[in-house]
Design a protein around this motif. Structure first.
Motif, PDB file in Angstrom:
ATOM      1  N   GLN A 153       3.236  23.828 -15.840  1.00 40.06           N
ATOM      2  CA  GLN A 153       2.967  24.744 -16.955  1.00 40.06           C
ATOM      3  C   GLN A 153       3.804  24.377 -18.180  1.00 40.06           C
ATOM      4  OE1 GLN A 153      -0.003  27.006 -16.197  1.00 40.06           O
ATOM      5  NE2 GLN A 153       1.343  28.107 -17.544  1.00 40.06           N
ATOM      6  N   LEU A 154       5.078  24.147 -17.946  1.00 41.60           N
ATOM      7  CA  LEU A 154       6.004  23.852 -19.036  1.00 41.60           C
ATOM      8  C   LEU A 154       5.673  22.521 -19.700  1.00 41.60           C
ATOM      9  CD1 LEU A 154       8.444  24.718 -20.645  1.00 41.60           C
ATOM     10  CD2 LEU A 154       9.896  24.030 -18.752  1.00 41.60           C
TER      11      LEU A 154
ATOM     12  N   ALA B 190       1.467  29.129 -30.588  1.00 42.28           N
ATOM     13  CA  ALA B 190       1.321  29.851 -29.316  1.00 42.28           C
ATOM     14  C   ALA B 190       1.858  29.020 -28.160  1.00 42.28           C
ATOM     15  CB  ALA B 190      -0.144  30.208 -29.091  1.00 42.28           C
ATOM     16  N   SER B 191       1.578  27.727 -28.167  1.00 43.68           N
ATOM     17  CA  SER B 191       2.097  26.850 -27.116  1.00 43.68           C
ATOM     18  C   SER B 191       3.616  26.777 -27.170  1.00 43.68           C
ATOM     19  CB  SER B 191       1.496  25.446 -27.252  1.00 43.68           C
ATOM     20  OG  SER B 191       0.113  25.479 -26.995  1.00 43.68           O
TER      21      SER B 191
ATOM     22  N   SER C 136       1.132  20.314 -25.546  1.00 45.09           N
ATOM     23  CA  SER C 136       0.121  20.990 -26.350  1.00 45.09           C
ATOM     24  C   SER C 136       0.572  21.231 -27.789  1.00 45.09           C
ATOM     25  CB  SER C 136      -0.241  22.324 -25.686  1.00 45.09           C
ATOM     26  OG  SER C 136      -1.285  22.945 -26.379  1.00 45.09           O
TER      27      SER C 136
ATOM     28  N   ALA D  55       2.418  22.911 -21.785  1.00 45.02           N
ATOM     29  CA  ALA D  55       2.655  23.660 -23.009  1.00 45.02           C
ATOM     30  C   ALA D  55       3.407  22.802 -24.030  1.00 45.02           C
ATOM     31  CB  ALA D  55       3.437  24.940 -22.715  1.00 45.02           C
TER      32      ALA D  55
ATOM     33  N   GLU E 104       5.002  29.701 -25.508  1.00 43.03           N
ATOM     34  CA  GLU E 104       4.932  29.507 -24.059  1.00 43.03           C
ATOM     35  C   GLU E 104       6.119  28.683 -23.581  1.00 43.03           C
ATOM     36  OE1 GLU E 104       1.238  28.370 -22.037  1.00 43.03           O
ATOM     37  OE2 GLU E 104       0.261  28.619 -23.978  1.00 43.03           O
ATOM     38  N   VAL E 105       6.409  27.605 -24.283  1.00 40.17           N
ATOM     39  CA  VAL E 105       7.544  26.746 -23.905  1.00 40.17           C
ATOM     40  C   VAL E 105       8.833  27.558 -23.897  1.00 40.17           C
ATOM     41  CG1 VAL E 105       8.993  24.808 -24.652  1.00 40.17           C
ATOM     42  CG2 VAL E 105       6.501  24.580 -24.692  1.00 40.17           C
ATOM     43  N   GLU E 106       9.055  28.329 -24.935  1.00 43.12           N
ATOM     44  CA  GLU E 106      10.276  29.137 -25.016  1.00 43.12           C
ATOM     45  C   GLU E 106      10.355  30.124 -23.851  1.00 43.12           C
ATOM     46  OE1 GLU E 106      11.275  29.465 -29.713  1.00 43.12           O
ATOM     47  OE2 GLU E 106       9.381  30.368 -29.066  1.00 43.12           O
ATOM     48  N   THR E 107       9.262  30.787 -23.564  1.00 40.01           N
ATOM     49  CA  THR E 107       9.234  31.762 -22.468  1.00 40.01           C
ATOM     50  C   THR E 107       9.468  31.088 -21.121  1.00 40.01           C
ATOM     51  OG1 THR E 107       7.697  33.148 -23.707  1.00 40.01           O
ATOM     52  CG2 THR E 107       7.799  33.496 -21.318  1.00 40.01           C
ATOM     53  N   GLN E 108       8.827  29.969 -20.911  1.00 38.11           N
ATOM     54  CA  GLN E 108       8.953  29.276 -19.625  1.00 38.11           C
ATOM     55  C   GLN E 108      10.342  28.675 -19.443  1.00 38.11           C
ATOM     56  OE1 GLN E 108       5.514  26.757 -19.981  1.00 38.11           O
ATOM     57  NE2 GLN E 108       4.127  28.461 -19.595  1.00 38.11           N
TER      58      GLN E 108
END
Length: 103
Positions: free
Chosen positions: A22-23, A55-56, A29, A26, A59-63
């Motif tokens: 996932q990471l 948005a991607s 991306s 993202a 996602e990276v920051e969250t993951q």
């Protein structure tokens, strides 16, 4: 974002198809969306792809934060990546604003 690949090599093998994948997706991306958007015929399309890149990046920051909380990456490794992401985020917002003024 290349550093994400280096960091995720230390993640548990059980996460290969989970958080690691996932990471990495993202992270790839972000520049991919920027590049694709830049080749589009209209500014509006470019703007849309910059928004997808943002948005991607979120996602990276969250993951990365999830990986830190789970103990897959230490704060000393995650913090510089989050700092880089924040800088990139500001650059993307500036690009988005400049493109929005062209439409």
């Amino acid at each position: 974002m290349e550093e994400v690949y280096r960091v995720t090599t230390a993640f548990p093998k059980s996460e290969l198809y989970g958080l690691t994948s996932q990471l990495r997706r993202a992270a790839v991306s972000v520049p991919s969306n920027i590049a694709e958007g830049q080749t589009r015929a209209t500014t509006k399309e470019y703007l849309n792809h910059v928004s997808m890149a943002q948005a991607s990046l979120a996602e990276v920051e969250t993951q990365l934060e999830i990986a830190r909380r789970l103990g897959f990456a230490v704060p000393a490794v995650v913090s510089p990546l989050l700092d880089q992401a924040a800088i990139l985020g500001k650059q993307l917002y500036a690009l988005r604003d400049a493109l929005a003024k062209r439409t």
